[in-house]
Write a protein that holds these residues in place. Sequence first.
Motif, PDB file in Angstrom:
ATOM      1  N   ARG A  65      -8.755 -24.214 -45.339  1.00  0.00           N
ATOM      2  CA  ARG A  65      -7.956 -24.439 -46.540  1.00  0.00           C
ATOM      3  C   ARG A  65      -7.939 -25.916 -46.909  1.00  0.00           C
ATOM      4  NH1 ARG A  65      -5.175 -24.118 -50.930  1.00  0.00           N
ATOM      5  NH2 ARG A  65      -3.169 -23.076 -51.042  1.00  0.00           N
ATOM      6  N   HIS A  78     -11.220 -24.072 -50.516  1.00  0.00           N
ATOM      7  CA  HIS A  78     -11.677 -24.173 -49.135  1.00  0.00           C
ATOM      8  C   HIS A  78     -12.740 -25.248 -48.954  1.00  0.00           C
ATOM      9  CE1 HIS A  78      -9.735 -20.225 -48.743  1.00  0.00           C
ATOM     10  NE2 HIS A  78      -9.678 -20.519 -47.451  1.00  0.00           N
ATOM     11  N   SER A 111     -10.156 -17.251 -53.371  1.00  0.00           N
ATOM     12  CA  SER A 111     -10.438 -18.689 -53.359  1.00  0.00           C
ATOM     13  C   SER A 111     -11.202 -19.045 -54.631  1.00  0.00           C
ATOM     14  CB  SER A 111     -11.259 -19.060 -52.117  1.00  0.00           C
ATOM     15  OG  SER A 111     -11.326 -20.459 -51.972  1.00  0.00           O
TER      16      SER A 111
END
Length: 182
Positions: A65, A78, A111
């Motif tokens: 992260r 990410h 993401s």
Amino acid sequence: MKNIDIRETTPADFEDIMKVERRAFGQEDEAKLTADLLNDPTAQPILSLLAFYNDKAIGHILFTRLYLNEISEQPLIHLLAPMAVLPEFQNQGIGGKLIKTGLEKLKAMGSEVVFVLGHIDYYPKYGFINDAGKLGYQAPYPIPDEVADAWMIQTLNSEGIKLVRGKIKCAKQLDKPEYWSE
């Protein structure tokens, strides 16, 4: 290379991950960093994948992260680091398969963007755009101008990069200057 299985890791895979990281890099540094990141709550949610050939672990990739400093509503983003393939399996497409599988899984997780600090000729083959700093995304530590192209970004949505520009904040275990030089 055919007959490669890639799957998300479990705690039972820890020793296989460590073996791959040690052998791929020929030292303990990346294995220790990987172990630290796997146990770092600031790296969550992570995505950790192992590649297998004939039930033998031959490659590993980790996505942790990231955060954008100074904004309240944090998008899910990410960092790809590290990626390791056993020496005898390198240059056979294993790393590319790990990257592609990882990007697909990250997209499914929601993401929005992935960053990497890596080889400027390798990662663009998988959709990464060189010099994320020029696009307004500063790495956690300054990237020297002569290797600025190594700090890369890739969007995981069809709308392109829509993130607020700013400085990237990484997991606590990665927040050391020595990890930010190419």
